[in-house]
Enzyme design. Structure first.
Site, short mmCIF file in Angstrom:
data_model
loop_
_atom_site.label_atom_id
_atom_site.label_comp_id
_atom_site.label_asym_id
_atom_site.label_seq_id
_atom_site.Cartn_x
_atom_site.Cartn_y
_atom_site.Cartn_z
CG HIS A 168 -2.01 -0.98 1.21
ND1 HIS A 168 -2.83 -1.17 0.12
CD2 HIS A 168 -2.41 -1.88 2.15
CE1 HIS A 168 -3.69 -2.14 0.39
NE2 HIS A 168 -3.46 -2.59 1.61
CG ASP B 209 -3.20 -8.11 0.65
OD1 ASP B 209 -2.43 -8.36 1.59
OD2 ASP B 209 -4.23 -7.43 0.79
CG HIS C 276 -6.98 -5.14 1.90
ND1 HIS C 276 -6.35 -5.88 2.88
CD2 HIS C 276 -8.27 -4.99 2.31
CE1 HIS C 276 -7.22 -6.17 3.83
NE2 HIS C 276 -8.38 -5.65 3.52
CG ASP D 262 -5.41 -9.74 3.21
OD1 ASP D 262 -5.11 -10.30 2.15
OD2 ASP D 262 -4.98 -8.62 3.52
#
Length: 368
Positions: A142, A179, A181, A267
């Protein structure tokens, strides 16, 4: 085949402040019993513990790596950000971005985390290892060039890729981010470039809220070299494998990379507190097998997985074990203790067909 495993105890010592999941404690937000962010050292430490108990660690080339030096960091991050990060870290820690708290020494631990990714990419790109896994913490996908966010303080994968490029070891690199996200940081760093293909499979409208749209494809020279697949909440084992076959592998075939790097978060797993997907340990093992086979076909097996998210202290170790076992071609397993329950909770055939059709429609819009 020699698979490297890059880890360092000091990465487990990264501290994340007083949060209740992603909410700062205060007012009416009661602290959790365990305290801190969900980005806990225990998900990673328990993965390493499980590998030690099953014997998987023994079949890997397990090692550490030096911290990424200033020159490596500055290929991605401006000096102004690095100076502020170091100053804040030396003064006891703080928070420079969105959900990125750290304690004293946080700068040094983050450079070590980036160094593990850098060491893994360097060893594979140079031919010293066939493939590798970097147990990096804090994560990195991120973090943009000048803004940390989402538990990520340095752009670990981008730093590693640019270091390998500086040595002339790679040119065309594909970054697959599974991931749950969106991998907004890595994408943003390469968004205007055509030497790096970024592919992100993520739950739509999760985090960050305003990035990762299907229509976000890159700009300038990088137009068409960013691919996003915002998957519907509830997507499970079958949908993830379909996304790999329908979108990821065709995109990699078209790009013809020198190396593939995976932003490897867990996740999307069915028990994760920060997502609503239904992947299992078996899912991650099978995704890894397919990407390893694709790397063997396209780029002499040059493949590196870098650990990102995953917030279930109980389940992440089993997902990671299945992944690393598949990466190394090992027959050592850690049987999934909730496999039967999670198989029962997979989408119904009708729902799964709808999820796969959604992926097909997005693939058509991506011209794949």
């Amino acid at each position: 085949m020699t698979t490297g495993f890059f880890w360092d105890e000091r990465c487990f010592w990264h501290a994340g402040g007083n949060y209740a999941l992603t909410l700062p404690v205060g007012g009416l937000v009661q602290p959790l019993a365990a305290g801190g962010l969900p980005e806990s050292p225990e998900t990673k430490r328990r993965l390493k513990n499980l590998m030690d108990v099953t014997g998987l660690t023994n079949v890997l080339d397990a090692r550490s790596a030096p911290a990424a030096d200033r020159a490596a960091l500055e290929r991605v991050h401006p000096a102004s950000y690095l100076d502020l990060f170091k100053k804040t870290s030396d003064a006891g820690g703080g928070e420079l971005g969105h959900h990125t708290p750290f304690g004293q020494g946080g700068y040094e631990i983050a450079t070590l985390s980036a160094g593990l990714a850098l060491g893994a990419v360097d060893a594979v790109a140079s031919g010293a290892l066939t493939n590798a896994y970097a147990l990096s913490r804090p994560p990195g996908h991120h973090c943009t060039a000048d803004e940390p966010m989402g538990f990520c303080l340095l752009a670990n994968i981008a730093i590693a890729i640019e270091a390998a490029r500086a040595k002339g070891l790679v040119n065309r690199v594909a970054v697959l981010d599974w991931d749950v996200h969106h991998g907004n940081g890595t994408e943003s760093i390469f968004y205007a470039r055509n030497d790096t293909l970024t592919l992100s499979l993520h739950q739509e409208k999760n985090y960050p809220l305003h990035t990762g749209a299907l229509t976000d494809r890159g700009i300038g020279a990088g137009e068409g070299y960013a691919l996003n697949l915002p998957m519907l909440a509830g997507s499970g084992h079958s949908a993830y494998l379909h996304a790999m076959e329908r979108v990821v592998i065709p995109a990699l075939d078209a790009f013809q990379p020198d190396m593939i790097v995976v932003a490897c978060g867990y996740d999307a797993a069915c028990t994760d507190p920060l997502a609503r997907m239904q992947a299992t340990a078996e899912t991650f093992g099978m995704l890894t097998t397919r990407i390893r086979e694709t790397a063997e076909r396209l780029c002499d097996g040059k493949l590196v997985l870098v650990h990102e998210g995953g917030y279930s202290e109980v389940y992440v170790p089993f997902c990671g074990h299945a992944t690393i076992s598949a990466l190394s071609g090992s027959t050592i397993t850690a049987p999934d203790p909730v496999a039967d329950v999670m198989a029962h909770r997979q989408p119904s055939p009708e729902h799964d067909a709808f999820l796969r059709q959604s992926i097909d429609r997005m693939a058509e819009q991506l011209e794949l």
